[in-house]
Design an enzyme around this catalytic site. Structure first.
Site, PDB file in Angstrom:
ATOM      1  N   LYS A 208       0.894  -1.255  -0.012  1.00  0.00           N
ATOM      2  CA  LYS A 208      -0.164  -0.041  -0.090  1.00  0.00           C
ATOM      3  C   LYS A 208       0.867   1.475   0.054  1.00  0.00           C
ATOM      4  O   LYS A 208       0.775   2.126  -0.643  1.00  0.00           O
ATOM      5  CB  LYS A 208      -1.152   0.009   1.208  1.00  0.00           C
ATOM      6  CG  LYS A 208      -1.684   1.052   1.487  1.00  0.00           C
ATOM      7  CD  LYS A 208      -2.855   1.009   2.556  1.00  0.00           C
ATOM      8  CE  LYS A 208      -3.749   2.303   2.862  1.00  0.00           C
ATOM      9  NZ  LYS A 208      -4.661   2.013   3.851  1.00  0.00           N
ATOM     10  N   GLU A 214      10.388  -4.970   4.360  1.00  0.00           N
ATOM     11  CA  GLU A 214      10.530  -6.339   4.014  1.00  0.00           C
ATOM     12  C   GLU A 214      10.234  -6.299   2.313  1.00  0.00           C
ATOM     13  O   GLU A 214      10.773  -7.009   1.722  1.00  0.00           O
ATOM     14  CB  GLU A 214       9.488  -7.208   4.674  1.00  0.00           C
ATOM     15  CG  GLU A 214       9.635  -7.450   6.386  1.00  0.00           C
ATOM     16  CD  GLU A 214       9.152  -6.158   7.037  1.00  0.00           C
ATOM     17  OE1 GLU A 214       8.954  -5.040   6.600  1.00  0.00           O
ATOM     18  OE2 GLU A 214       8.908  -6.557   8.192  1.00  0.00           O
ATOM     19  N   GLY A 270      -4.943  -2.160   4.942  1.00  0.00           N
ATOM     20  CA  GLY A 270      -4.126  -3.288   4.525  1.00  0.00           C
ATOM     21  C   GLY A 270      -4.709  -4.804   4.801  1.00  0.00           C
ATOM     22  O   GLY A 270      -5.250  -5.639   3.996  1.00  0.00           O
ATOM     23  N   GLU A 356      -5.382  -7.359  14.964  1.00  0.00           N
ATOM     24  CA  GLU A 356      -4.646  -6.032  14.544  1.00  0.00           C
ATOM     25  C   GLU A 356      -5.758  -5.111  14.552  1.00  0.00           C
ATOM     26  O   GLU A 356      -5.481  -3.572  14.942  1.00  0.00           O
ATOM     27  CB  GLU A 356      -4.022  -6.265  13.225  1.00  0.00           C
ATOM     28  CG  GLU A 356      -3.052  -4.960  12.717  1.00  0.00           C
ATOM     29  CD  GLU A 356      -2.516  -5.176  11.342  1.00  0.00           C
ATOM     30  OE1 GLU A 356      -1.689  -5.954  11.677  1.00  0.00           O
ATOM     31  OE2 GLU A 356      -2.718  -4.416  10.565  1.00  0.00           O
TER      32      GLU A 356
HETATM   33  C1  G6Q Z   1      -2.676  -3.921   7.876  1.00  0.00           C
HETATM   34  C2  G6Q Z   1      -1.334  -3.417   8.272  1.00  0.00           C
HETATM   35  C3  G6Q Z   1      -0.214  -4.168   7.700  1.00  0.00           C
HETATM   36  C4  G6Q Z   1       0.243  -3.937   6.477  1.00  0.00           C
HETATM   37  C5  G6Q Z   1       1.768  -4.354   6.211  1.00  0.00           C
HETATM   38  C6  G6Q Z   1       2.301  -4.015   4.860  1.00  0.00           C
HETATM   39  O1  G6Q Z   1      -3.641  -3.750   7.990  1.00  0.00           O
HETATM   40  O2  G6Q Z   1      -1.362  -2.001   7.924  1.00  0.00           O
HETATM   41  O3  G6Q Z   1      -0.296  -5.578   7.929  1.00  0.00           O
HETATM   42  O4  G6Q Z   1      -0.566  -4.468   5.550  1.00  0.00           O
HETATM   43  O5  G6Q Z   1       2.634  -3.669   7.046  1.00  0.00           O
HETATM   44  O6  G6Q Z   1       2.078  -2.813   4.343  1.00  0.00           O
HETATM   45  P1  G6Q Z   1       2.247  -2.009   3.034  1.00  0.00           P
HETATM   46  O7  G6Q Z   1       1.214  -2.728   2.322  1.00  0.00           O
HETATM   47  O8  G6Q Z   1       2.175  -0.583   2.936  1.00  0.00           O
HETATM   48  O9  G6Q Z   1       3.603  -2.547   2.522  1.00  0.00           O
END
Ligand code: G6Q
Length: 551
Positions: A208, A214, A270, A356
């Protein structure tokens, strides 16, 4: 007006009183007192049958819980979500995963803009791309067709796609290989690629923010792996990488043409994004038509949730039973036990969705709660779990409410030597486990089996352990959509009752910050001066020694 604190609501007090008067009734007593209970404490909608008669509730309990939900303005809050109001208050964002599955023609406004046409525009682009890849008309840099798809992402940009791929594998293109890389542990990337030909591999980089350590590290590794195998020509990237993100600038900076970017929006959290472009790998695997069926399943549950009276509303019931178990029976956990091998990643997916979302200890206005919030979710497919942790569920000292999930028809029938199907054995276990948890086995029953008196206590099961059983005809894309939306909305229901923001994740943001200083301390040529506590300082030194020592 500041909302009344949950524990001072008269409806909360009514539940406390009800619990004091009836809480000691066991499931044995409840079933004995009402022979129709197993038919009545059930609800059915959009292809799901939910039996909650083995929960420690009566219809009065459900009535009181619904009154609590009304007092917490569940209806109004639900409408606020569907209307696109900024109910994620700490991030000042709308929460509109429901717009991702709204049919074309519906109108959902965010800041005066109808987002439904945007959703369908992206879906159309995804569909066109998926068709090209699946038909072989999209070629890799060297002209070979794409046979492998690797989705790179983490958390909400990974768990949904992995779960959905595993769940719908039977519908997937078996001529293609689908893999998922999430961990910054290089093993994940290396194992996912070691037997693949880069010329036939497409990477879908899902992030996102497009800033996640990572994912960007793995995307860089993928890029290097690709270039290395394809002769180092930068042009190769365009044929082997697509991005799913809300951040076009960062996607471009990484070197992926934004023409090959599939967007989504800040109003998609996310963990609520698997039915957005984040589901591109799912669409590549199962095809656009099955993906559309899955979205229709989500939508069917959205409509049910929005329009059905509380006492017959599946997500509302599931959410409220969770409130009862958490806040009145003091259960700290929920075990999710799908008797369906294809749902093996469903508990992991739900862990993020539930924990979460509702792992929060302050209310919307920042006051600490004086009641328990989100329980710990975990689970494994049946029957495997029966041979390991079910012991604790049956005879341990902790109360573990269970969600059993099963299907009428198997996707992979396997006949038994006696003429039946293994699926009957699977489902017999599901049904028998719920029964045993609820009713246990008394000492007298054990004695009647001729068990040695010294072993009677060990072989007695007190029962009274609550469970809900969810049944559907078979695991189709449509049913998967309804099942996920069921849990999504039940999380919402609980967040409303607990008055917490189910849509922020400051704990995750913290994780994204924390390692930054330490990375510099681990990677500096010479050990810098350390200013942590003595344990952290020592661990950093010890790690460097272990890493750098030879032999
Ligand atoms: C979900 C969280 C978290 C997120 C990841 C990946 O609700 O916010 O799990 O999806 O940290 O984030 P990005 O999509 O920004 O890489």
């Amino acid at each position: 007006m500041k909302p009344a604190k949950l524990t001072s609501l008269p409806q909360w007090h009514a539940l406390q009183q009800h619990f004091a008067q009836t809480g000691s009734q066991s499931l044995r007593e409840l079933f004995a007192a009402d022979p129709q209970r197993g038919e009545q404490l059930t609800a059915e909608a959009v292809g799901l049958y939910m039996d909650y008669s083995k929960q420690r509730v009566s219809s009065d309990t459900v009535q009181l819980l619904c009154e609590l939900a009304e007092a917490c303005e569940l209806r109004q809050r639900t409408e606020a979500m569907f209307r696109g109001e900024k109910i994620n208050t700490t991030e000042n964002r709308a929460v509109l995963h429901v717009a991702l599955r709204a049919p074309a023609g519906e109108k959902i406004m965010v800041d005066g803009h109808d987002v439904v046409p945007d959703v369908h525009e992206v879906l159309d682009r995804m569909r066109a791309f998926a068709d090209q890849v699946r038909s072989g008309s999209w070629r890799g840099h060297s002209g070979k067709r794409i046979r492998n798809v690797i989705s790179i992402g983490i958390g909400g940009s990974d768990l949904g796609p992995v779960m959905a791929y595993e769940a719908l594998r039977d519908y997937s293109e078996r001529e293609m290989t689908f893999r998922f890389v999430s961990n910054v542990d290089g093993t994940d990337f290396v194992e996912a690629t070691h037997d693949l030909d880069a010329a036939e591999t497409l990477f879908v980089v899902c992030s996102k923010t497009f800033t996640t350590l990572e994912t960007l590290s793995n995307a860089q590794a993928a890029r290097a792996w690709c270039l290395n195998a394809l002769g180092g020509d930068d042009k190769a990237i365009a044929r082997h990488f697509v991005a799913v993100s809300t951040n076009a600038d960062e996607v471009q900076k990484f070197g992926i043409d934004t023409a090959h970017m599939f967007g989504f929006w800040d109003w998609v959290g996310g963990r609520y994004s698997m039915d957005s472009a984040i589901g591109l790998s799912t669409m590549l695997a199962i095809g656009p038509d099955h993906f559309r069926e899955m979205l229709a399943g989500f939508y069917a549950m959205d409509e049910h949730f929005r329009h059905t009276p509380l006492e017959r509303n599946l997500p509302v019931l599931m959410g409220l039973l969770g409130i009862w178990n958490t806040n009145f029976l003091d259960a700290a956990t929920v075990a999710v036990l799908p008797y369906e091998q294809y749902l093996k990643r469903f508990p992991a997916y739900l862990q993020q969705l539930t924990m979460e979302s509702n792992g929060k200890y302050v209310t919307h206005d920042g006051s600490p709660v004086d009641y328990a919030t989100g329980p710990i979710y975990w689970g494994e497919p049946g029957t495997n779990g029966q041979h390991s942790f079910y012991q604790l569920i049956h005879q341990g000292t902790r109360l573990v409410p269970c969600d059993f999930i099963g299907f009428g028809r198997p996707l992979q029938p396997v006949p038994t030597s006696t003429g039946g199907d293994q699926h009957d054995l699977l489902m017999a276990n599901l049904i028998a486990q719920g029964e045993a948890l609820a009713f246990g086995k008394t000492a007298d029953q054990v004695r009647a089996e001729g068990v040695d008196e010294a072993l009677v206590a060990h072989r007695t099961f007190e029962g009274n352990r609550p469970s809900t059983t969810i049944l559907a005809s078979s695991l189709t894309p449509h049913i998967l959509g309804t099942l996920i939306a069921l849990y999504e909305h039940s999380v919402f229901v609980q967040g409303v009752i607990w008055d917490i923001d189910s849509f922020d994740q400051w704990g995750v943001e913290l994780g994204k910050q924390l390692a930054k200083t330490t990375i510099a301390e681990l990677t500096a040529q010479d050990l810098p001066e350390l200013h942590h506590d003595s344990s952290t300082n020592t661990l950093i030194r010890r790690y460097r020694q272990l890493r750098d020592s030879r032999g």
